[in-house]
Design a protein around this motif. Sequence first.
Motif, PDB file in Angstrom:
ATOM      1  N   HIS A 207       0.833  -1.171   0.054  1.00  0.00           N
ATOM      2  CA  HIS A 207       0.119  -0.003  -0.059  1.00  0.00           C
ATOM      3  C   HIS A 207       0.985   1.358   0.104  1.00  0.00           C
ATOM      4  N   ARG A 208       2.038   1.200   0.521  1.00  0.00           N
ATOM      5  CA  ARG A 208       3.120   2.334   0.614  1.00  0.00           C
ATOM      6  C   ARG A 208       3.177   2.729  -0.915  1.00  0.00           C
ATOM      7  N   ARG A 209       3.799   1.672  -1.809  1.00  0.00           N
ATOM      8  CA  ARG A 209       4.236   2.058  -3.086  1.00  0.00           C
ATOM      9  C   ARG A 209       2.959   2.464  -3.903  1.00  0.00           C
ATOM     10  N   ILE A 210       1.718   1.817  -3.819  1.00  0.00           N
ATOM     11  CA  ILE A 210       0.636   2.045  -4.794  1.00  0.00           C
ATOM     12  C   ILE A 210       0.063   3.370  -4.211  1.00  0.00           C
ATOM     13  N   GLY A 211       0.179   3.597  -2.928  1.00  0.00           N
ATOM     14  CA  GLY A 211      -0.211   4.897  -2.434  1.00  0.00           C
ATOM     15  C   GLY A 211       0.424   6.176  -2.839  1.00  0.00           C
ATOM     16  N   ALA A 212       1.864   6.122  -3.181  1.00  0.00           N
ATOM     17  CA  ALA A 212       2.732   6.890  -3.668  1.00  0.00           C
ATOM     18  C   ALA A 212       2.281   7.166  -5.249  1.00  0.00           C
ATOM     19  N   GLU A 213       2.407   5.830  -5.874  1.00  0.00           N
ATOM     20  CA  GLU A 213       2.185   5.950  -7.189  1.00  0.00           C
ATOM     21  C   GLU A 213       0.593   6.762  -7.506  1.00  0.00           C
ATOM     22  N   MET A 214      -0.311   6.371  -6.866  1.00  0.00           N
ATOM     23  CA  MET A 214      -1.535   6.946  -7.007  1.00  0.00           C
ATOM     24  C   MET A 214      -1.819   8.501  -6.480  1.00  0.00           C
ATOM     25  N   GLY A 215      -0.947   8.650  -5.519  1.00  0.00           N
ATOM     26  CA  GLY A 215      -1.351  10.124  -4.737  1.00  0.00           C
ATOM     27  C   GLY A 215      -2.146  10.229  -3.938  1.00  0.00           C
ATOM     28  N   LEU A 216      -2.275   9.073  -3.143  1.00  0.00           N
ATOM     29  CA  LEU A 216      -3.053   8.953  -2.184  1.00  0.00           C
ATOM     30  C   LEU A 216      -3.066   9.397  -0.891  1.00  0.00           C
ATOM     31  N   PHE A 217      -1.763   9.452  -0.206  1.00  0.00           N
ATOM     32  CA  PHE A 217      -1.456   9.971   1.041  1.00  0.00           C
ATOM     33  C   PHE A 217       0.274  10.155   0.952  1.00  0.00           C
ATOM     34  N   ALA A 218       0.621  11.069   2.073  1.00  0.00           N
ATOM     35  CA  ALA A 218       1.974  11.226   2.185  1.00  0.00           C
ATOM     36  C   ALA A 218       2.291  11.288   3.667  1.00  0.00           C
ATOM     37  N   PHE A 219       3.466  11.066   4.001  1.00  0.00           N
ATOM     38  CA  PHE A 219       4.013  11.252   5.388  1.00  0.00           C
ATOM     39  C   PHE A 219       5.142  12.092   5.364  1.00  0.00           C
ATOM     40  N   ASP A 220       4.966  13.110   6.395  1.00  0.00           N
ATOM     41  CA  ASP A 220       6.149  14.137   6.289  1.00  0.00           C
ATOM     42  C   ASP A 220       6.735  14.118   7.733  1.00  0.00           C
ATOM     43  N   ALA A 221       7.930  13.549   8.079  1.00  0.00           N
ATOM     44  CA  ALA A 221       8.164  13.446   9.525  1.00  0.00           C
ATOM     45  C   ALA A 221       8.932  14.699   9.974  1.00  0.00           C
ATOM     46  N   GLU A 222       9.417  15.548   8.873  1.00  0.00           N
ATOM     47  CA  GLU A 222      10.251  16.773   9.466  1.00  0.00           C
ATOM     48  C   GLU A 222       9.356  17.750   9.860  1.00  0.00           C
ATOM     49  N   TYR A 223       8.051  17.966   9.141  1.00  0.00           N
ATOM     50  CA  TYR A 223       7.394  19.120   9.587  1.00  0.00           C
ATOM     51  C   TYR A 223       6.230  18.743  10.231  1.00  0.00           C
ATOM     52  N   VAL A 224       5.758  17.464  10.099  1.00  0.00           N
ATOM     53  CA  VAL A 224       4.266  17.147  10.431  1.00  0.00           C
ATOM     54  C   VAL A 224       4.623  16.098  11.691  1.00  0.00           C
ATOM     55  N   PHE A 392       4.318   1.919  10.540  1.00  0.00           N
ATOM     56  CA  PHE A 392       4.338   1.134   9.164  1.00  0.00           C
ATOM     57  C   PHE A 392       3.301   1.551   8.391  1.00  0.00           C
ATOM     58  N   GLY A 393       3.647   2.538   7.568  1.00  0.00           N
ATOM     59  CA  GLY A 393       2.681   3.137   6.463  1.00  0.00           C
ATOM     60  C   GLY A 393       1.253   3.547   7.242  1.00  0.00           C
ATOM     61  N   LEU A 394       0.321   3.204   6.464  1.00  0.00           N
ATOM     62  CA  LEU A 394      -1.070   3.182   7.194  1.00  0.00           C
ATOM     63  C   LEU A 394      -1.388   2.271   8.096  1.00  0.00           C
ATOM     64  N   MET A 395      -0.642   1.183   8.200  1.00  0.00           N
ATOM     65  CA  MET A 395      -0.957   0.007   9.107  1.00  0.00           C
ATOM     66  C   MET A 395      -0.642   0.440  10.528  1.00  0.00           C
ATOM     67  N   ARG A 396       0.231   1.076  10.879  1.00  0.00           N
ATOM     68  CA  ARG A 396       0.554   1.485  12.202  1.00  0.00           C
ATOM     69  C   ARG A 396       0.876   3.026  12.372  1.00  0.00           C
ATOM     70  N   VAL A 397       0.077   3.698  12.679  1.00  0.00           N
ATOM     71  CA  VAL A 397      -0.120   5.305  12.768  1.00  0.00           C
ATOM     72  C   VAL A 397       0.066   5.893  13.978  1.00  0.00           C
ATOM     73  N   ARG A 398       0.241   7.111  14.195  1.00  0.00           N
ATOM     74  CA  ARG A 398      -0.024   7.719  15.537  1.00  0.00           C
ATOM     75  C   ARG A 398      -1.538   8.485  15.808  1.00  0.00           C
TER      76      ARG A 398
END
Length: 665
Positions: A207-224, A392-398
């Motif tokens: 889901h991380r690879r496909i999510g990036a390819e399709m522009g579904l979601f992103a993570f921004d560890a530096e700012y968010v 882990f991607g969308l499977m384990r989030v905060r």
Amino acid sequence: MNTNEQPQYEGAKSEVERKTLDQRSQMDELSRLRHSCAHILATAVLRLWPDALLDIGPPTDDGFYYDFELTHRFSPDDFARIEEEMRKITKENQVFEKSIKTRDEARAYFESKGQKFKLERLGDIPEGEAISFYQNGEFVDLCAGPHVMRTGNVKPGGIKLLRVASAYFRGNEKNPQLQRIYGTAFKNKEDLENWVKLQEEAKKRDHRRIGAEMGLFAFDAEYVGPGLALWLPKGGVLVEELEKLAKETEFQAGYVRVRTPHLAKEKMYRTSGHLPYYAESMFPPMEMLEEDERKKREQLLEKRADLLKLAESLGNAISPNPAGMTPESIQEEVNRIETEAGFLGGRYYLKAMNCPHHHRIFAAEPRSYRDLPLRLAEYGTCYRYEQSGELFGLMRVRAMNMNDAHIYCTAEQFADEFRAVNEMYLKYFKIFGLDRYQMRFSTHDPARLGQKFVNEPELWKQTEDMVRRVLIESGINYVEVPNEAAFYGPKIDVQVWSAIGREFTIATNQVDFAVPARFGLTYRDRDNTDKTPLCIHRAPLGTHERFIGFLIEHYAGNFPLWLAPEQVRVLTLGEKEPLVNYAKGIVQELRSQFVRVEGDFGTNPIKAKIADAEKARVHTMLVIGGRDLEAGHVSVRLHSKGPQGARPRDEVIAGILADIRERRA
């Protein structure tokens, strides 16, 4: 920890719970094989690196692992060498021999070997339980089993080492960091090869690879921040569609929607019982004292300091005790003051779960038996401080948006309500094309009442019997799992298998007979007495994050029409004005019906336009050429399925609208 062992390290934070002897006796054949392979792995590592220190090596759902402390840094380059040694050990056909040692003998053995982690693990073995060892060849390990009879029962072609990871001892980052070697094992080479093919397909569906390819979601560890997902426009479509589905389904089932804040006072979570036991999974508290609360807290803390000074003087037998207080009564008063100070508004926590907030909504108005069942639903955002290594991607989030609801009901209403929740799960399974599923019915362990589970033996028996009866009467596929209930009642975890056979836990259905009483929740019954309702916690779609991650992998990004971020794209063979106007009319008509449609009317060749739409995983392409214009038709093409033929425009549009409205798979 047994009193004979002196703990060197911090306690467990996130660690697989030690199986009971009864659970071990029920271990299936494949798990025994994999458990044996963990010992074979440790045997091989010690042959190659004799100074390695050992921790544990359990079987897992996908294979096994073993944790080591070693100056040599393992890498995949070591795998061929280790696997070759493992194959030698299987050919030696070593017997797995069990022996029993006293606690002192076991301690002396590991001290002689310098195996400090094994010494620590001795304390995990309860008093009265035999301390067993298993030996194969020269390798001896602290282990309760079970294993296969001989290393020769493991087929050399059925073993494969997978990866290396870091793992803190007992899952606590304050402890030493160990190296974990993961492997898998199957009964034969063919089963292993089939599993490897499945893993290769799973990588394609990640889901991380496909999510990036399709522009579904992103993570921004530096700012968010780590584990905090940003939903991009196309991913936002998935969120909105799932929420729309849930709201429609719940409205039809008699739920009412509520909204609650993203944070609450410490008192909320102490009353619910989540603090202090759940504190490590929650974000740290924020201090926000009002002026009057600040003054009161200062007064309480000054009184606490005076009491501690008095206790110290009594201990030194220097000062008289005019108050007549004993050390015990002083400590009781100190504890009371600390509790009162803690409840003074200043400490706020980000919401880790919705249920306490819903309990306060129930308490906001007087309730009668006529109001029950009361079904409160909310897509509430919760925050949990998952360890960075577990994200882990969308499977384990905060941060997660949970399809949550709480049903307050009488004991007489419970069966119908619990059954209706299970039926809602089945409805969702049909919509998403999930043919394989299983309900894991988790019960309590009577030996751990008052520790892991609320000490209400009669209520445990009553509610577990009720849940079991509903499952049996409904003919639902379930397995019963002891010692995994929530602390407040039995629960069901919903396991589903994706299109390629990967297992996921996506939802839960829990019974709560304890926490409503903690909040003093009552309703006035027919006999004019106040009674405490039962509460059912349910989340059929889990969280947006985890469920969408599952759906991405289940569909490989090829979502059904109703869920697809871009449902339709209209493509023209050329850019002549009559053709483009006809195509724009179709786009406008579909948009007026809230269909997510785009148009590609440019000069690119039709093959290039189709390739772009295929790459974007557009569900339906409507290709329009001169003949289509003349006949009032459109040529339909489906993603990854190719041309479906030309049909009248109105017929195609009506079919698209029906597929979306009925959420056809």
